[in-house]
Structures are given as C-alpha cells and as structure tokens.
Design a protein around this motif. Structure first.
Motif, PDB file in Angstrom:
ATOM      1  N   PRO A 197      -6.672   2.423  20.184  1.00 43.78           N
ATOM      2  CA  PRO A 197      -5.423   2.427  19.424  1.00 43.78           C
ATOM      3  C   PRO A 197      -5.631   2.861  17.985  1.00 43.78           C
ATOM      4  CG  PRO A 197      -6.178   0.179  19.783  1.00 43.78           C
ATOM      5  CD  PRO A 197      -7.056   1.060  20.611  1.00 43.78           C
ATOM      6  N   TYR A 198      -4.580   3.441  17.419  1.00 47.46           N
ATOM      7  CA  TYR A 198      -4.615   3.796  15.998  1.00 47.46           C
ATOM      8  C   TYR A 198      -4.591   2.515  15.174  1.00 47.46           C
ATOM      9  CZ  TYR A 198      -3.254   5.512  11.433  1.00 47.46           C
ATOM     10  OH  TYR A 198      -3.223   5.776  10.084  1.00 47.46           O
ATOM     11  N   ARG A 199      -5.528   2.404  14.235  1.00 46.57           N
ATOM     12  CA  ARG A 199      -5.602   1.259  13.335  1.00 46.57           C
ATOM     13  C   ARG A 199      -5.429   1.735  11.897  1.00 46.57           C
ATOM     14  NH1 ARG A 199      -7.503  -3.532  14.998  1.00 46.57           N
ATOM     15  NH2 ARG A 199      -8.209  -3.963  12.871  1.00 46.57           N
ATOM     16  N   VAL A 200      -4.680   0.987  11.122  1.00 47.22           N
ATOM     17  CA  VAL A 200      -4.411   1.402   9.743  1.00 47.22           C
ATOM     18  C   VAL A 200      -5.609   1.182   8.838  1.00 47.22           C
ATOM     19  CG1 VAL A 200      -1.967   0.867  10.057  1.00 47.22           C
ATOM     20  CG2 VAL A 200      -3.449  -0.835   8.965  1.00 47.22           C
ATOM     21  N   ASP A 201      -6.537   0.304   9.236  1.00 47.73           N
ATOM     22  CA  ASP A 201      -7.660  -0.038   8.371  1.00 47.73           C
ATOM     23  C   ASP A 201      -8.889   0.829   8.609  1.00 47.73           C
ATOM     24  OD1 ASP A 201      -8.202  -1.080  10.858  1.00 47.73           O
ATOM     25  OD2 ASP A 201      -8.607  -3.122  10.168  1.00 47.73           O
ATOM     26  N   GLU A 202      -8.770   1.846   9.462  1.00 49.51           N
ATOM     27  CA  GLU A 202      -9.893   2.761   9.685  1.00 49.51           C
ATOM     28  C   GLU A 202      -9.796   3.920   8.697  1.00 49.51           C
ATOM     29  OE1 GLU A 202     -11.033   2.138  14.337  1.00 49.51           O
ATOM     30  OE2 GLU A 202      -9.334   3.466  13.911  1.00 49.51           O
ATOM     31  N   VAL A 203      -9.986   3.598   7.449  1.00 50.13           N
ATOM     32  CA  VAL A 203      -9.825   4.579   6.374  1.00 50.13           C
ATOM     33  C   VAL A 203     -10.875   5.671   6.503  1.00 50.13           C
ATOM     34  CG1 VAL A 203      -9.830   4.920   3.875  1.00 50.13           C
ATOM     35  CG2 VAL A 203      -8.847   2.825   4.854  1.00 50.13           C
ATOM     36  N   VAL A 254       0.862  -1.185   0.000  1.00 50.96           N
ATOM     37  CA  VAL A 254       0.000   0.000   0.000  1.00 50.96           C
ATOM     38  C   VAL A 254       0.890   1.223   0.000  1.00 50.96           C
ATOM     39  CG1 VAL A 254      -1.838   1.243   1.182  1.00 50.96           C
ATOM     40  CG2 VAL A 254      -1.780  -1.259   1.279  1.00 50.96           C
ATOM     41  N   GLY A 255       1.077   1.807  -1.171  1.00 49.92           N
ATOM     42  CA  GLY A 255       1.873   3.016  -1.300  1.00 49.92           C
ATOM     43  C   GLY A 255       0.971   4.226  -1.483  1.00 49.92           C
ATOM     44  N   GLU A 256       1.402   5.370  -0.994  1.00 46.99           N
ATOM     45  CA  GLU A 256       0.569   6.579  -1.091  1.00 46.99           C
ATOM     46  C   GLU A 256       0.198   6.894  -2.527  1.00 46.99           C
ATOM     47  OE1 GLU A 256       0.572  11.363  -0.017  1.00 46.99           O
ATOM     48  OE2 GLU A 256       2.315  10.134   0.502  1.00 46.99           O
ATOM     49  N   GLU A 257       1.162   6.834  -3.413  1.00 54.02           N
ATOM     50  CA  GLU A 257       0.881   7.225  -4.797  1.00 54.02           C
ATOM     51  C   GLU A 257       0.049   6.172  -5.520  1.00 54.02           C
ATOM     52  OE1 GLU A 257       1.382  10.173  -4.944  1.00 54.02           O
ATOM     53  OE2 GLU A 257       2.805  10.275  -3.305  1.00 54.02           O
ATOM     54  N   ALA A 258       0.296   4.897  -5.242  1.00 55.43           N
ATOM     55  CA  ALA A 258      -0.521   3.841  -5.841  1.00 55.43           C
ATOM     56  C   ALA A 258      -1.965   3.955  -5.379  1.00 55.43           C
ATOM     57  CB  ALA A 258       0.053   2.474  -5.477  1.00 55.43           C
ATOM     58  N   ALA A 259      -2.160   4.266  -4.090  1.00 54.06           N
ATOM     59  CA  ALA A 259      -3.514   4.390  -3.558  1.00 54.06           C
ATOM     60  C   ALA A 259      -4.227   5.616  -4.123  1.00 54.06           C
ATOM     61  CB  ALA A 259      -3.475   4.452  -2.038  1.00 54.06           C
ATOM     62  N   HIS A 260      -3.467   6.665  -4.405  1.00 55.70           N
ATOM     63  CA  HIS A 260      -4.085   7.841  -5.030  1.00 55.70           C
ATOM     64  C   HIS A 260      -4.587   7.490  -6.427  1.00 55.70           C
ATOM     65  CE1 HIS A 260      -4.838  11.968  -6.231  1.00 55.70           C
ATOM     66  NE2 HIS A 260      -4.092  11.772  -7.298  1.00 55.70           N
ATOM     67  N   ALA A 261      -3.809   6.710  -7.168  1.00 53.92           N
ATOM     68  CA  ALA A 261      -4.201   6.321  -8.523  1.00 53.92           C
ATOM     69  C   ALA A 261      -5.331   5.295  -8.516  1.00 53.92           C
ATOM     70  CB  ALA A 261      -2.990   5.761  -9.267  1.00 53.92           C
ATOM     71  N   ASP A 262      -5.363   4.435  -7.498  1.00 55.59           N
ATOM     72  CA  ASP A 262      -6.364   3.374  -7.422  1.00 55.59           C
ATOM     73  C   ASP A 262      -6.793   3.197  -5.966  1.00 55.59           C
ATOM     74  OD1 ASP A 262      -7.965   1.152  -7.548  1.00 55.59           O
ATOM     75  OD2 ASP A 262      -6.371  -0.244  -8.149  1.00 55.59           O
ATOM     76  N   PRO A 263      -7.841   3.901  -5.531  1.00 50.77           N
ATOM     77  CA  PRO A 263      -8.259   3.853  -4.122  1.00 50.77           C
ATOM     78  C   PRO A 263      -8.629   2.461  -3.619  1.00 50.77           C
ATOM     79  CG  PRO A 263      -9.244   5.747  -5.223  1.00 50.77           C
ATOM     80  CD  PRO A 263      -8.600   4.917  -6.294  1.00 50.77           C
ATOM     81  N   THR A 264      -8.921   1.512  -4.508  1.00 45.40           N
ATOM     82  CA  THR A 264      -9.254   0.166  -4.044  1.00 45.40           C
ATOM     83  C   THR A 264      -8.054  -0.506  -3.376  1.00 45.40           C
ATOM     84  OG1 THR A 264      -8.696  -0.904  -6.162  1.00 45.40           O
ATOM     85  CG2 THR A 264     -10.951  -0.091  -5.886  1.00 45.40           C
ATOM     86  N   ILE A 265      -6.862   0.027  -3.601  1.00 47.43           N
ATOM     87  CA  ILE A 265      -5.669  -0.512  -2.947  1.00 47.43           C
ATOM     88  C   ILE A 265      -5.787  -0.388  -1.428  1.00 47.43           C
ATOM     89  CG2 ILE A 265      -3.194  -0.017  -2.567  1.00 47.43           C
ATOM     90  CD1 ILE A 265      -2.971   0.423  -5.568  1.00 47.43           C
ATOM     91  N   LEU A 266      -6.559   0.586  -0.960  1.00 49.12           N
ATOM     92  CA  LEU A 266      -6.738   0.768   0.483  1.00 49.12           C
ATOM     93  C   LEU A 266      -7.394  -0.444   1.135  1.00 49.12           C
ATOM     94  CD1 LEU A 266      -7.902   4.501   0.508  1.00 49.12           C
ATOM     95  CD2 LEU A 266      -5.655   3.610   1.144  1.00 49.12           C
ATOM     96  N   ASP A 267      -8.100  -1.261   0.355  1.00 45.31           N
ATOM     97  CA  ASP A 267      -8.694  -2.476   0.900  1.00 45.31           C
ATOM     98  C   ASP A 267      -7.627  -3.417   1.451  1.00 45.31           C
ATOM     99  OD1 ASP A 267     -11.161  -1.485   0.110  1.00 45.31           O
ATOM    100  OD2 ASP A 267     -11.237  -2.681  -1.738  1.00 45.31           O
ATOM    101  N   SER A 268      -6.418  -3.306   0.922  1.00 51.89           N
ATOM    102  CA  SER A 268      -5.326  -4.183   1.366  1.00 51.89           C
ATOM    103  C   SER A 268      -4.862  -3.872   2.778  1.00 51.89           C
ATOM    104  CB  SER A 268      -4.142  -4.075   0.393  1.00 51.89           C
ATOM    105  OG  SER A 268      -4.489  -4.558  -0.891  1.00 51.89           O
ATOM    106  N   LEU A 269      -5.291  -2.721   3.329  1.00 46.47           N
ATOM    107  CA  LEU A 269      -4.928  -2.388   4.710  1.00 46.47           C
ATOM    108  C   LEU A 269      -5.554  -3.350   5.705  1.00 46.47           C
ATOM    109  CD1 LEU A 269      -5.273   1.500   4.518  1.00 46.47           C
ATOM    110  CD2 LEU A 269      -3.133   0.218   4.749  1.00 46.47           C
ATOM    111  N   GLU A 270      -6.530  -4.120   5.271  1.00 46.58           N
ATOM    112  CA  GLU A 270      -7.186  -5.087   6.148  1.00 46.58           C
ATOM    113  C   GLU A 270      -6.420  -6.401   6.221  1.00 46.58           C
ATOM    114  OE1 GLU A 270     -11.141  -5.462   4.662  1.00 46.58           O
ATOM    115  OE2 GLU A 270     -11.652  -3.356   5.042  1.00 46.58           O
TER     116      GLU A 270
END
Length: 254
Positions: free
Chosen positions: A224-230, A55-71
């Motif tokens: 706690p801070y969780r990475v998947d709480e987009v 999950v890279g910032e720039e990849a996620a900007h180009a394809d927001p579905t990449i954020l699903d991988s945070l789970e």
C-alpha cells in the motif's frame, strides 16, 4: 476548500502580477496563491482538529523537517495542485487534503477549483463525487488508455518505460494535476497511470479515493501507498485490479 478557492485562488487565476510566481527549483513553480491558500487551509483545518500536525507542501519546502510529522496523525495539504497549469492560466488545478494516521491516509478530499467537483473518500466507506457514490470503471478501450508521467524519471528509466510499458497502451497526455488524474482513473477516461515521484500531498488522498472506488493504487510491489515513505518512488494506479496487475507485470521489466 470552496471558501479558500474563492478567497485565495480564483482571484489570482490569469491575474498573477510580476513577481507573484517563483521557481522552487527543477521547474517546480509556486505562486502567491499557493502560499495564501495554504495559510487559509491551515487556519481552517486547525480549527477543525488542532490535535493533528499540519504538513503543507509549501511549509515543507521551506522547512523539510516538517516531513517528520507524516509519521504521526496529520493533515496533508496541497494548496494548489497543478500549479504549473495555474501559473500558465489554464486548467486543471485544484486543492488536495488528506487526513493520515499510522502512515496511511484515513480520509481524502480532492476539489476542482474551476468546476467545483468535490471528491471524498474515507477508509472502508467508499468514494463519492459531489455526494454520489462512485464505482471505478475502465474505459473499455483496446489497448487500454494510459497517462504515464515520465517528467521526474532519469533518462535511462524513461527509455526503459518507453520500451517495456508504453507500447502496450494508447498514450494520452497527463494533466499535470493529481486532483484531475485520479478521477480520470475511476470515471472511464483513463485506464492506468504511472507516477515516479510520489509526494504525500499529491497522492495520499487520490490513492485512497481510487482504492475506495474499487480501482487500485499501490506501490509496484503491491504494497500500500504510505505517506511516511518520504523519497520512495514508483506508484501505479488503475481503474481495476486486473488492469493494475497487467501494469505491475510490465513494470517488473524496468
């Protein structure tokens, strides 16, 4: 991180050509260095462990579905943290990497591209800078020193923050760089920090690092801070749990 800095980032520092800086929207710049850095980091991290999603910032900007991988188990990467500074030819800026599983960071690394400072943390194993164990310490200032980011707040929230929180602290400028802000909270430079936008590539590694150093980073309700709480907003960081508690009590008034 050092190799990518040498290959993709520093050659572009104060050397960006016309057309090598773009605006992703909302005064959020991206440079050719961000893109080249992310490509090299993806290559290197995949070689280290190809079972993890990337999950890279720039990849996620180009394809927001990449954020699903945070789970799922994943690498989380900010290829140039502090792009605003970098694009303007000034410090600080760095690289941030986290390894997460189950929605929480298990390891985190923050690298300062100019100084070479290397912050590392692993869950349950403490935090270090350049291999030396770090224990978070407050500044000792009265009032405590605060770096409060209000740039992503709406106007009502910004005004409420100015009424209920900022009068209790000595305010200093924010560095526009999480790779710099989190170390400041442990090294006796800042006492507290408040973040509105809490993107995983900005905060996963730093929150883990601060907590492992004995400071505290958590959601305003103490969770706690969780990475998947987009999309969730609000994150408080402090040099000690006591300073965190004081800030959280003030935050409840917003």
């Amino acid at each position: 991180m050092r190799r990518v800095t040498e290959l993709a980032i520093m050659p572009r520092y104060r050397n960006l050509a016309a057309g090598e800086v773009e605006d992703k929207g909302g005064n959020d710049p991206v440079t050719i260095a961000d893109k080249e850095s992310e490509a090299l980091l993806r290559e290197g991290l995949t070689a280290l462990d190809s079972s993890l999603a990337f999950v890279g910032e720039e990849a996620a900007h180009a394809d927001p579905t990449i954020l699903d991988s945070l789970e799922q188990p994943c690498w989380i990467v900010d290829p140039v943290d502090g792009t605003r500074n970098f694009a303007n030819g000034k410090p600080p800026f760095g690289i941030i990497i986290a390894r997460a599983e189950g929605g929480e960071a298990q390891s985190g690394w923050l690298y300062d591209c100019l100084s070479g400072r290397f912050c590392a943390a692993h869950e349950g194993e403490g935090s270090s800078i350049d291999g030396e164990i770090v224990s978070a310490r407050p500044t000792g200032g009265t009032p405590p020193i605060a770096a409060i980011s209000m740039i992503f707040m709406d106007e009502d929230r910004r005004e409420a923050t100015k009424r209920h929180i900022t009068p209790h602290y000595e305010l200093v400028d924010i560095p526009f760089c999480a790779a710099e802000q989190y170390p400041r909270l442990a090294l006796g430079v800042n006492d507290i920090s408040l973040f509105e936008r809490t993107l995983a590539w900005d905060h996963a590694a730093g929150a883990l690092w601060l907590n492992e150093a004995g400071g505290k980073a958590a959601r305003p309700d103490g969770s706690p801070y969780r990475v998947d709480e987009v999309g969730r907003t609000g994150l408080l960081g402090a040099a000690s749990p006591a300073l965190w508690d004081e800030l959280a009590e003030l935050y409840e008034k917003l």
